[in-house]
Design a protein around this motif. Structure first.
Motif, PDB file in Angstrom:
ATOM      1  N   PRO A 169     -28.929  13.397  26.284  1.00  0.00           N
ATOM      2  CA  PRO A 169     -30.182  13.946  26.402  1.00  0.00           C
ATOM      3  C   PRO A 169     -30.234  15.375  27.035  1.00  0.00           C
ATOM      4  O   PRO A 169     -29.368  15.840  27.521  1.00  0.00           O
ATOM      5  CB  PRO A 169     -30.722  13.124  27.785  1.00  0.00           C
ATOM      6  N   LEU A 170     -31.481  15.939  26.841  1.00  0.00           N
ATOM      7  CA  LEU A 170     -31.652  17.132  27.587  1.00  0.00           C
ATOM      8  C   LEU A 170     -32.578  17.088  28.548  1.00  0.00           C
ATOM      9  O   LEU A 170     -33.819  16.753  28.402  1.00  0.00           O
ATOM     10  CB  LEU A 170     -32.053  18.188  26.413  1.00  0.00           C
ATOM     11  N   VAL A 171     -32.622  17.494  29.939  1.00  0.00           N
ATOM     12  CA  VAL A 171     -33.033  17.164  30.984  1.00  0.00           C
ATOM     13  C   VAL A 171     -33.267  18.325  31.670  1.00  0.00           C
ATOM     14  O   VAL A 171     -32.591  19.146  32.122  1.00  0.00           O
ATOM     15  CB  VAL A 171     -32.757  16.203  31.837  1.00  0.00           C
ATOM     16  N   ALA A 231     -30.891  26.971  22.016  1.00  0.00           N
ATOM     17  CA  ALA A 231     -29.306  26.532  21.733  1.00  0.00           C
ATOM     18  C   ALA A 231     -29.149  25.422  22.305  1.00  0.00           C
ATOM     19  O   ALA A 231     -28.286  24.513  21.660  1.00  0.00           O
ATOM     20  CB  ALA A 231     -28.423  27.623  22.715  1.00  0.00           C
ATOM     21  N   ALA A 232     -29.874  24.627  23.376  1.00  0.00           N
ATOM     22  CA  ALA A 232     -29.775  23.398  24.054  1.00  0.00           C
ATOM     23  C   ALA A 232     -30.239  22.354  23.022  1.00  0.00           C
ATOM     24  O   ALA A 232     -29.703  21.242  22.671  1.00  0.00           O
ATOM     25  CB  ALA A 232     -30.122  23.323  25.369  1.00  0.00           C
ATOM     26  N   LEU A 233     -31.160  22.732  22.208  1.00  0.00           N
ATOM     27  CA  LEU A 233     -31.882  21.739  21.220  1.00  0.00           C
ATOM     28  C   LEU A 233     -31.272  21.761  20.015  1.00  0.00           C
ATOM     29  O   LEU A 233     -31.203  20.575  19.244  1.00  0.00           O
ATOM     30  CB  LEU A 233     -33.269  22.134  21.157  1.00  0.00           C
ATOM     31  N   ARG A 234     -30.429  22.877  19.697  1.00  0.00           N
ATOM     32  CA  ARG A 234     -29.779  22.716  18.288  1.00  0.00           C
ATOM     33  C   ARG A 234     -28.323  22.083  18.378  1.00  0.00           C
ATOM     34  O   ARG A 234     -27.918  21.900  17.452  1.00  0.00           O
ATOM     35  CB  ARG A 234     -29.770  24.403  17.879  1.00  0.00           C
ATOM     36  N   GLU A 306     -34.282  42.404  16.389  1.00  0.00           N
ATOM     37  CA  GLU A 306     -33.648  42.181  17.380  1.00  0.00           C
ATOM     38  C   GLU A 306     -33.925  40.683  18.069  1.00  0.00           C
ATOM     39  O   GLU A 306     -33.056  40.284  18.672  1.00  0.00           O
ATOM     40  CB  GLU A 306     -33.881  43.181  18.699  1.00  0.00           C
ATOM     41  N   THR A 307     -35.338  40.388  18.038  1.00  0.00           N
ATOM     42  CA  THR A 307     -35.513  39.008  18.457  1.00  0.00           C
ATOM     43  C   THR A 307     -34.711  37.880  17.561  1.00  0.00           C
ATOM     44  O   THR A 307     -34.193  37.151  18.177  1.00  0.00           O
ATOM     45  CB  THR A 307     -36.975  38.733  18.359  1.00  0.00           C
ATOM     46  N   TRP A 308     -34.813  37.994  16.073  1.00  0.00           N
ATOM     47  CA  TRP A 308     -33.880  37.168  15.475  1.00  0.00           C
ATOM     48  C   TRP A 308     -32.379  37.007  16.028  1.00  0.00           C
ATOM     49  O   TRP A 308     -31.866  35.927  16.028  1.00  0.00           O
ATOM     50  CB  TRP A 308     -33.931  37.600  14.001  1.00  0.00           C
ATOM     51  N   ARG A 309     -31.893  38.038  16.248  1.00  0.00           N
ATOM     52  CA  ARG A 309     -30.483  38.152  16.459  1.00  0.00           C
ATOM     53  C   ARG A 309     -30.265  37.287  17.903  1.00  0.00           C
ATOM     54  O   ARG A 309     -29.199  36.864  18.115  1.00  0.00           O
ATOM     55  CB  ARG A 309     -30.009  39.474  16.398  1.00  0.00           C
ATOM     56  N   ARG A 310     -31.167  37.488  18.698  1.00  0.00           N
ATOM     57  CA  ARG A 310     -31.057  36.761  19.957  1.00  0.00           C
ATOM     58  C   ARG A 310     -30.944  35.189  19.856  1.00  0.00           C
ATOM     59  O   ARG A 310     -30.518  34.711  20.675  1.00  0.00           O
ATOM     60  CB  ARG A 310     -32.149  37.017  20.893  1.00  0.00           C
ATOM     61  N   TYR A 311     -31.413  34.950  18.790  1.00  0.00           N
ATOM     62  CA  TYR A 311     -31.251  33.291  18.478  1.00  0.00           C
ATOM     63  C   TYR A 311     -30.054  33.068  17.762  1.00  0.00           C
ATOM     64  O   TYR A 311     -30.051  32.099  17.044  1.00  0.00           O
ATOM     65  CB  TYR A 311     -32.626  32.707  17.863  1.00  0.00           C
ATOM     66  N   GLY A 312     -29.548  34.190  17.171  1.00  0.00           N
ATOM     67  CA  GLY A 312     -28.158  34.116  16.179  1.00  0.00           C
ATOM     68  C   GLY A 312     -28.409  34.161  14.699  1.00  0.00           C
ATOM     69  O   GLY A 312     -27.745  33.479  13.826  1.00  0.00           O
ATOM     70  N   LEU A 322     -35.836  26.733  15.331  1.00  0.00           N
ATOM     71  CA  LEU A 322     -35.391  27.167  16.666  1.00  0.00           C
ATOM     72  C   LEU A 322     -35.214  26.207  17.592  1.00  0.00           C
ATOM     73  O   LEU A 322     -34.476  26.352  18.562  1.00  0.00           O
ATOM     74  CB  LEU A 322     -36.094  28.208  17.068  1.00  0.00           C
ATOM     75  N   TRP A 323     -36.394  25.264  17.887  1.00  0.00           N
ATOM     76  CA  TRP A 323     -36.505  24.321  18.813  1.00  0.00           C
ATOM     77  C   TRP A 323     -36.720  22.899  18.261  1.00  0.00           C
ATOM     78  O   TRP A 323     -37.786  22.359  18.320  1.00  0.00           O
ATOM     79  CB  TRP A 323     -37.436  24.556  19.667  1.00  0.00           C
ATOM     80  N   PRO A 324     -35.853  22.170  17.384  1.00  0.00           N
ATOM     81  CA  PRO A 324     -35.922  21.073  16.625  1.00  0.00           C
ATOM     82  C   PRO A 324     -36.192  19.942  18.103  1.00  0.00           C
ATOM     83  O   PRO A 324     -35.086  20.201  18.867  1.00  0.00           O
ATOM     84  CB  PRO A 324     -34.699  20.671  15.887  1.00  0.00           C
ATOM     85  N   MET A 325     -36.958  19.034  17.912  1.00  0.00           N
ATOM     86  CA  MET A 325     -37.252  18.116  18.832  1.00  0.00           C
ATOM     87  C   MET A 325     -36.263  16.950  18.525  1.00  0.00           C
ATOM     88  O   MET A 325     -36.215  16.587  17.439  1.00  0.00           O
ATOM     89  CB  MET A 325     -38.481  17.610  18.987  1.00  0.00           C
TER      90      MET A 325
END
Length: 452
Positions: A169-171, A231-234, A306-312, A322-325
């Motif tokens: 889980p992600l808590v 990153a945690a959700l991916r 630059e914003t795109w690159r921050r997320y890879g 970016l944030w898949p649930m």
């Protein structure tokens, strides 16, 4: 266990409020009732007076103190009167009779509800089904359903629970916020004693091998921002649990937001919270930016490279990328389920459903923090809000989270009736809602409901 008999209940505000229902074992007989404004407004006003709802010139802590000491949820008899008042206003006699008929026949009942904005705060579980004070919670399962268009057009379909249950889980518990957020009333949610209880819970996960040690170090009062959340959700997850602040602006459903350690340095759709009293348009680098439902839907579609690159990435990405649930999500915060409060049903819950959630458990109104109980009531030692959050966390690990939490709520109702102590007040436990959006919609006739 036998499959429940479903009743679809849909409400719409158009001057008055129109409530329609259809039993799926009698689909040829849809029914409706007009709930006139004159008939329902006194009950809704009484409900608002019982909740943590700030009046003009009142601070949030004052509103919480008033709810805990003067409101209907502070007294068993007044709560019962409120439940009956709301029942007479919003639960038609014909619907109550249908529920009683099926319960008497030994059938299970599930109420699949889409409330209107006017009815968004109604605690349906507490409504009465007969004159003996039996509550809907005691005889039926109540769930919220998003509009059909949400099912039809969602970006990610949820995976079956058996396929994902062994993932970690992600808590996220009481995340650290930028210092300037405190100027807007967004301080630490939990005191040391409550934080310790969650730390113990995380230790259980790590010891059992359910959570990596690295995750365990980043759960309680962590400084997570939206990039780290992405990153945690991916990484494959079974579920997401968030306990912290949620805010939203009236009539702006996309503004509903959770609060992480984000400043204006992070691009986002939500306007930053400026330092009070500052003139002009100048932003300070420490101003806090909420992570809004619009971010979760739109992603970085209007951001720069630059914003795109921050997320890879080398291009814009939508929110669900970016944030898949994960399959199950819990948001325990101030009115996390504000989606149903707007004529356009959209907010964090619907954005999370669009991004892959099959179940979103949240709250329909503001919860008083445990410290507010202690300051309002001398000698108070219980931790009702922390207990609620921990119960949700544990239930979301199991096979039937909705059923498990309903059974716990029935226990709280029994204690409330027998003892009448504020440790058991429905102001806390009756706030829970469950929005369901499984892999496919529940069938109208004959098919089995997929496991949540």
């Amino acid at each position: 266990m036998t499959e429940p008999i479903d009743v679809l209940v849909r409400a719409a505000d158009a001057g008055d409020t129109y409530l329609a229902w259809r039993w799926l074992d009698d689909v040829g007989q849809p029914r409706f009732e007009v709930l006139t404004t004159a008939a329902i407004e006194p009950a809704l006003t009484a409900l608002a007076d019982a909740l943590v709802h700030r009046r003009a010139g009142e601070r949030g802590t004052d509103a919480a103190h008033r709810a805990l000491t003067e409101g209907a949820f502070a007294d068993v008899d007044r709560e019962r009167e409120l439940a009956r008042l709301l029942t007479d206003a919003v639960l038609p006699p014909g619907l109550r009779a249908g529920i009683r008929q099926r319960i008497a026949a030994g059938q299970r009942v599930r109420v699949r509800l889409t409330p209107s904005p006017r009815l968004a705060h109604v605690p349906w579980d507490l409504l009465c089904v007969d004159d003996d004070d039996r509550r809907l919670l005691e005889v039926a399962e109540v769930v919220l359903e998003p509009p059909a268009t949400v099912h039809a057009e969602r970006a990610i379909l949820p995976e079956p629970w058996p396929d994902v249950r062994d993932r970690p889980p992600l808590v996220i518990v009481d995340p650290v916020l930028p210092m300037r957020a405190g100027s807007h009333g967004l301080g630490q949610v939990l005191d040391r004693a409550e934080l310790d209880r969650f730390a113990e819970r995380v230790d259980e996960y790590v010891t059992a091998g359910r959570m990596p040690v690295t995750d365990g170090d980043q759960v309680v009062h962590c400084a997570m921002d939206r990039v780290e959340l992405s990153a945690a959700l991916r990484s494959p997850r079974s579920r997401l649990f968030y306990l912290g602040h949620v805010t939203s602006s009236p009539d702006e459903p996309g503004s509903a937001a959770i609060h992480l350690n984000d400043t204006v340095a992070e691009w986002g759709m939500a306007a930053p919270l400026r330092f009070p009293g500052r003139d002009g348009d100048r932003l300070d680098r420490d101003d806090h930016r909420p992570f809004a439902a619009l971010d979760l839907l739109m992603g970085t579609s209007s951001a720069d490279r630059e914003t795109w690159r921050r997320y890879g990435f080398d291009e814009a990405r939508l929110g669900h990328e970016l944030w898949p649930m994960p399959q199950r999500v819990a948001v325990i915060a101030c009115e996390g389920g504000a989606d149903y409060r707007s004529a356009e049903t959209f907010g964090l819950v619907i954005a999370m459903v669009n991004a892959g959630a099959a179940l979103v458990t949240t709250t329909r109104w503001t919860l008083p923090a445990d410290r507010v109980f202690r300051s309002a009531i001398g000698g108070f030692e219980a931790q009702p809000t922390t207990e609620l959050a921990l119960r949700v966390d544990r239930a979301h690990e199991g096979l039937d989270p909705i059923g498990e939490l309903a059974e716990w709520q029935r226990g709280r109702l029994r204690e409330w009736r027998s003892r009448g102590e504020l440790a058991d007040t429905p102001l806390v436990w009756a706030a829970l809602t469950h929005t369901i959006a499984p892999l496919k919609q529940p069938a109208v006739v004959g098919d089995q409901q997929p496991e949540q």
